[in-house]
Write a protein that holds these residues in place. Sequence first.
Motif, PDB file in Angstrom:
ATOM      1  N   SER A 157      13.594   7.288 -11.954  1.00  0.00           N
ATOM      2  CA  SER A 157      14.641   6.992 -10.935  1.00  0.00           C
ATOM      3  C   SER A 157      14.012   6.359  -9.500  1.00  0.00           C
ATOM      4  O   SER A 157      14.445   5.527  -8.839  1.00  0.00           O
ATOM      5  CB  SER A 157      15.461   8.222 -10.575  1.00  0.00           C
ATOM      6  OG  SER A 157      14.866   9.124 -10.357  1.00  0.00           O
ATOM      7  N   THR A 163      21.296   3.976  -6.424  1.00  0.00           N
ATOM      8  CA  THR A 163      22.410   4.868  -7.088  1.00  0.00           C
ATOM      9  C   THR A 163      22.048   5.826  -8.222  1.00  0.00           C
ATOM     10  O   THR A 163      22.061   6.933  -8.463  1.00  0.00           O
ATOM     11  CB  THR A 163      23.563   3.884  -7.548  1.00  0.00           C
ATOM     12  OG1 THR A 163      23.812   3.025  -6.790  1.00  0.00           O
ATOM     13  CG2 THR A 163      24.961   4.640  -7.885  1.00  0.00           C
ATOM     14  N   GLY A 164      21.089   5.057  -9.089  1.00  0.00           N
ATOM     15  CA  GLY A 164      20.748   5.906 -10.381  1.00  0.00           C
ATOM     16  C   GLY A 164      19.744   6.981 -10.028  1.00  0.00           C
ATOM     17  O   GLY A 164      19.939   8.123 -10.671  1.00  0.00           O
ATOM     18  N   LEU A 198      20.193   8.845  -7.355  1.00  0.00           N
ATOM     19  CA  LEU A 198      21.020  10.078  -6.733  1.00  0.00           C
ATOM     20  C   LEU A 198      21.860  10.554  -7.912  1.00  0.00           C
ATOM     21  O   LEU A 198      22.069  11.846  -7.677  1.00  0.00           O
ATOM     22  CB  LEU A 198      21.846   9.681  -5.585  1.00  0.00           C
ATOM     23  CG  LEU A 198      21.495   9.356  -4.328  1.00  0.00           C
ATOM     24  CD1 LEU A 198      22.529   8.750  -3.443  1.00  0.00           C
ATOM     25  CD2 LEU A 198      20.749  10.338  -3.857  1.00  0.00           C
ATOM     26  N   TYR A 199      22.197   9.685  -8.764  1.00  0.00           N
ATOM     27  CA  TYR A 199      22.919  10.124  -9.848  1.00  0.00           C
ATOM     28  C   TYR A 199      22.339  11.136 -10.890  1.00  0.00           C
ATOM     29  O   TYR A 199      22.600  12.173 -11.242  1.00  0.00           O
ATOM     30  CB  TYR A 199      23.462   8.858 -10.708  1.00  0.00           C
ATOM     31  CG  TYR A 199      24.601   8.979 -11.800  1.00  0.00           C
ATOM     32  CD1 TYR A 199      25.452  10.016 -11.504  1.00  0.00           C
ATOM     33  CD2 TYR A 199      24.442   8.645 -13.128  1.00  0.00           C
ATOM     34  CE1 TYR A 199      26.425  10.341 -12.443  1.00  0.00           C
ATOM     35  CE2 TYR A 199      25.390   8.854 -13.984  1.00  0.00           C
ATOM     36  CZ  TYR A 199      26.393   9.702 -13.791  1.00  0.00           C
ATOM     37  OH  TYR A 199      27.293   9.811 -14.678  1.00  0.00           O
ATOM     38  N   VAL A 200      20.937  10.694 -11.167  1.00  0.00           N
ATOM     39  CA  VAL A 200      20.081  11.676 -12.272  1.00  0.00           C
ATOM     40  C   VAL A 200      19.649  12.796 -11.428  1.00  0.00           C
ATOM     41  O   VAL A 200      19.175  13.746 -12.079  1.00  0.00           O
ATOM     42  CB  VAL A 200      19.183  10.993 -12.803  1.00  0.00           C
ATOM     43  CG1 VAL A 200      19.669   9.790 -13.926  1.00  0.00           C
ATOM     44  CG2 VAL A 200      17.969  10.126 -12.099  1.00  0.00           C
ATOM     45  N   GLN A 230      21.200  14.947  -9.561  1.00  0.00           N
ATOM     46  CA  GLN A 230      22.075  16.016  -9.891  1.00  0.00           C
ATOM     47  C   GLN A 230      21.652  16.525 -11.261  1.00  0.00           C
ATOM     48  O   GLN A 230      21.623  17.792 -11.291  1.00  0.00           O
ATOM     49  CB  GLN A 230      23.543  15.407 -10.069  1.00  0.00           C
ATOM     50  CG  GLN A 230      24.069  14.755  -8.747  1.00  0.00           C
ATOM     51  CD  GLN A 230      25.349  14.569  -9.000  1.00  0.00           C
ATOM     52  OE1 GLN A 230      25.917  14.310 -10.112  1.00  0.00           O
ATOM     53  NE2 GLN A 230      26.150  13.641  -7.987  1.00  0.00           N
ATOM     54  N   GLU A 231      21.128  16.137 -12.161  1.00  0.00           N
ATOM     55  CA  GLU A 231      20.860  16.624 -13.339  1.00  0.00           C
ATOM     56  C   GLU A 231      19.517  17.275 -13.254  1.00  0.00           C
ATOM     57  O   GLU A 231      19.246  18.489 -13.969  1.00  0.00           O
ATOM     58  CB  GLU A 231      20.825  15.561 -14.723  1.00  0.00           C
ATOM     59  CG  GLU A 231      21.768  14.765 -15.024  1.00  0.00           C
ATOM     60  CD  GLU A 231      22.918  15.664 -15.011  1.00  0.00           C
ATOM     61  OE1 GLU A 231      22.900  16.535 -15.894  1.00  0.00           O
ATOM     62  OE2 GLU A 231      24.198  15.553 -14.710  1.00  0.00           O
ATOM     63  N   VAL A 279      24.830  11.282 -19.266  1.00  0.00           N
ATOM     64  CA  VAL A 279      24.042  10.560 -17.952  1.00  0.00           C
ATOM     65  C   VAL A 279      22.966   9.677 -18.159  1.00  0.00           C
ATOM     66  O   VAL A 279      22.758   8.722 -17.313  1.00  0.00           O
ATOM     67  CB  VAL A 279      23.611  11.833 -16.726  1.00  0.00           C
ATOM     68  CG1 VAL A 279      23.176  11.184 -15.697  1.00  0.00           C
ATOM     69  CG2 VAL A 279      24.956  12.552 -16.466  1.00  0.00           C
ATOM     70  N   TRP A 280      22.111  10.146 -18.817  1.00  0.00           N
ATOM     71  CA  TRP A 280      21.093   9.372 -19.236  1.00  0.00           C
ATOM     72  C   TRP A 280      21.406   8.042 -19.718  1.00  0.00           C
ATOM     73  O   TRP A 280      20.631   7.061 -19.746  1.00  0.00           O
ATOM     74  CB  TRP A 280      19.803  10.232 -20.057  1.00  0.00           C
ATOM     75  CG  TRP A 280      18.438   9.506 -19.952  1.00  0.00           C
ATOM     76  CD1 TRP A 280      17.775   8.950 -20.900  1.00  0.00           C
ATOM     77  CD2 TRP A 280      17.694   9.468 -18.679  1.00  0.00           C
ATOM     78  NE1 TRP A 280      16.557   8.504 -20.518  1.00  0.00           N
ATOM     79  CE2 TRP A 280      16.575   8.904 -19.165  1.00  0.00           C
ATOM     80  CE3 TRP A 280      17.930  10.065 -17.650  1.00  0.00           C
ATOM     81  CZ2 TRP A 280      15.633   8.727 -18.359  1.00  0.00           C
ATOM     82  CZ3 TRP A 280      16.667   9.648 -16.679  1.00  0.00           C
ATOM     83  CH2 TRP A 280      15.565   9.036 -16.960  1.00  0.00           C
ATOM     84  N   GLU A 290      23.961   6.246 -19.301  1.00  0.00           N
ATOM     85  CA  GLU A 290      24.389   5.457 -18.042  1.00  0.00           C
ATOM     86  C   GLU A 290      23.461   4.914 -17.295  1.00  0.00           C
ATOM     87  O   GLU A 290      23.258   3.719 -16.924  1.00  0.00           O
ATOM     88  CB  GLU A 290      25.407   6.289 -17.372  1.00  0.00           C
ATOM     89  CG  GLU A 290      26.513   6.310 -17.847  1.00  0.00           C
ATOM     90  CD  GLU A 290      27.657   6.848 -16.839  1.00  0.00           C
ATOM     91  OE1 GLU A 290      28.191   6.210 -16.064  1.00  0.00           O
ATOM     92  OE2 GLU A 290      27.783   8.169 -17.053  1.00  0.00           O
ATOM     93  N   PHE A 291      22.169   6.082 -17.160  1.00  0.00           N
ATOM     94  CA  PHE A 291      20.927   5.353 -16.318  1.00  0.00           C
ATOM     95  C   PHE A 291      20.355   4.242 -17.253  1.00  0.00           C
ATOM     96  O   PHE A 291      19.936   3.081 -16.506  1.00  0.00           O
ATOM     97  CB  PHE A 291      20.117   6.412 -16.337  1.00  0.00           C
ATOM     98  CG  PHE A 291      18.983   6.234 -15.341  1.00  0.00           C
ATOM     99  CD1 PHE A 291      19.074   6.139 -13.882  1.00  0.00           C
ATOM    100  CD2 PHE A 291      17.835   5.910 -15.974  1.00  0.00           C
ATOM    101  CE1 PHE A 291      17.726   5.917 -13.312  1.00  0.00           C
ATOM    102  CE2 PHE A 291      16.575   5.654 -15.227  1.00  0.00           C
ATOM    103  CZ  PHE A 291      16.664   5.630 -13.971  1.00  0.00           C
TER     104      PHE A 291
END
Lengths: 415, 169
Positions: free
Chosen positions: A140, A150-151, A153-155, A157-158, A206-207, A209-210
């Motif tokens: 990321s 974006t990617g 910040l998104y991952v 969270q995981e 999530v992954w 989508e990443f």
Amino acid sequence: MAEIKKAEEVKHPINQVHGSLQTADEFNNELTTLNLGPTHPATHGIFQNILQMDGEKIVSGVPTIGYIHRAYEKICERRPFYQITPLTDRMNYCSAPINNIGWWLTVEKLLGVKTPKRADYIRVIAMELARITDHLICNSILGVDTGAFTGFLYVFQEREKVYEIYEEICGSRLTTNMGRIGGMERDLSPIAIEKLRKWLDEFPKVWAEFEKMFNRNRIFMDRTQNVGGITAERALNYGFTGPNLRAAGVDYDVRVMNPYSSYEDFEFEIPVGTKGDTYDRFMVRNEEVWQSLRIIKQALENLPEGPYHADAPEYYLPPKQAVYRNMEALIYHFKIVMGEIDAPVGEVYQSVEGGNGELGFYLVSDGGRTPYRMHFRRPCFIYYQAYPEMVIGTQLSDAIVILSSMNVIAGELDA
Amino acid sequence: MAELTNQAVLERLTQKFGEQTFTDIGEPYGLLTVTTTREQIIPILEFLHADEFLQMNFLTTMCGIHYPSSKDQELGMIYHVHSLVHNVRLRIKIFFPIADPVVPTATKLYATANWMEREAFDFYGIKFEGHPNLIRILNVEDMDYHPMLKHYPLEDGTREDKVDLFFGR
């Protein structure tokens, strides 16, 4: 692999994207010196690179390391074994459980302690979670360096959720100090299993989508393909291991070659790349995340019943209740806490597949309570040497991308 | 391909270099360990690198070591080489006097040896002959001692709050 050249026979390879190396001549003899780092926002850690630039192109690079050198190898010579794990946390802090457990495996090998299957499986779960977080950060951040915030910040969270699982396993988050000699300090709790199952349910989406965001993204592909490539032959000569070596096409993985902690029980694949460029490294890590998920699922489904630590009273802390009631337990508790356990004379090399390569522990014991000599084979210390060779002929923006795709962790680099 | 055993590796090495080259042969925890001299180390590494049978062409790591009590053999270098094809590791040690800490470099053979040798120089003051850029790597350049040598204590010896009356440490 038959024909591997010696280091001195190889000249710097011509970069495929930017053509042959342009050097200063009498018409154009001004090179710019550019200090990249030590504290540069794009290097994600304290690395200094003094780059010689010819216009936009990098002509040479000299890395300086050691900014956060903390003399771990020296400190280890005075510390009993239990006090060395917190040091290993702080080497590759993106995947601390792998370091911790690698260290315990080394000590267990020296002491001849055999861990039960349940402990092995819990360790495998922890290590694979750590590998996922390590790859997640690296990939990321690579996205951030190519302009996609974006990617990241998104991952992230995981990663937070994985840290919550760590909390359930060992009580802490970043520097985990996980495990003990002979197993784990506590059993995998029902809450941990529940959180793990929930995460295993949610994370793949999530992954995926990443991956969707990056894998076939034109901008990302243009920025990473054919950038910072290295051949398998050069990678081996430079001592590459881990995803960086596999991206160059060599299927060397310590988990398969020298299985530890019951890795032989699990079924998984080793993804390999072809060109060893930034894109391949990214893709290898992406695929390894899926494989790690596979391993965690298998470990969770087949989690054996039984004790979660070995029956090794000399090395494993007794339960607190027993310490108050039982003389023997009190003695062992005292000896372990004070670091009065003597190790046998011997020397051990144990390696694990860390987040970024083969993490080796070379321990020489002279029979005392501390190691006589402790040497860490830190993968990124060894492969970061290739960085100047990989950036020559590229542009500054490529150099940033190459650095972040190599997954160099400052704590491990400088130890 | 038949599995390569430690015995076969040792036979191959002694066949090439003679039995007197290798001393202290052992297999601690299954890893073949031999001790040799600094004159022989580079020919041995080159042979292991080039040999089609052994294919030990991956230098896993190398590090220095200091034994102050062994006379004229105080300093040492320990090389770990790995044959990725056969999955066999070999540990080679060399020892030499601290008064003459000069070892031939392995950088001509392995690019990866560069920083490992700089680290050994930084920590132990081992000088690698022929190294392209033998300067300190982790410590600051103006440091005037080599901190991993055993005669440099880790902690300040003048501190009184650390005196341990019970255990004598």
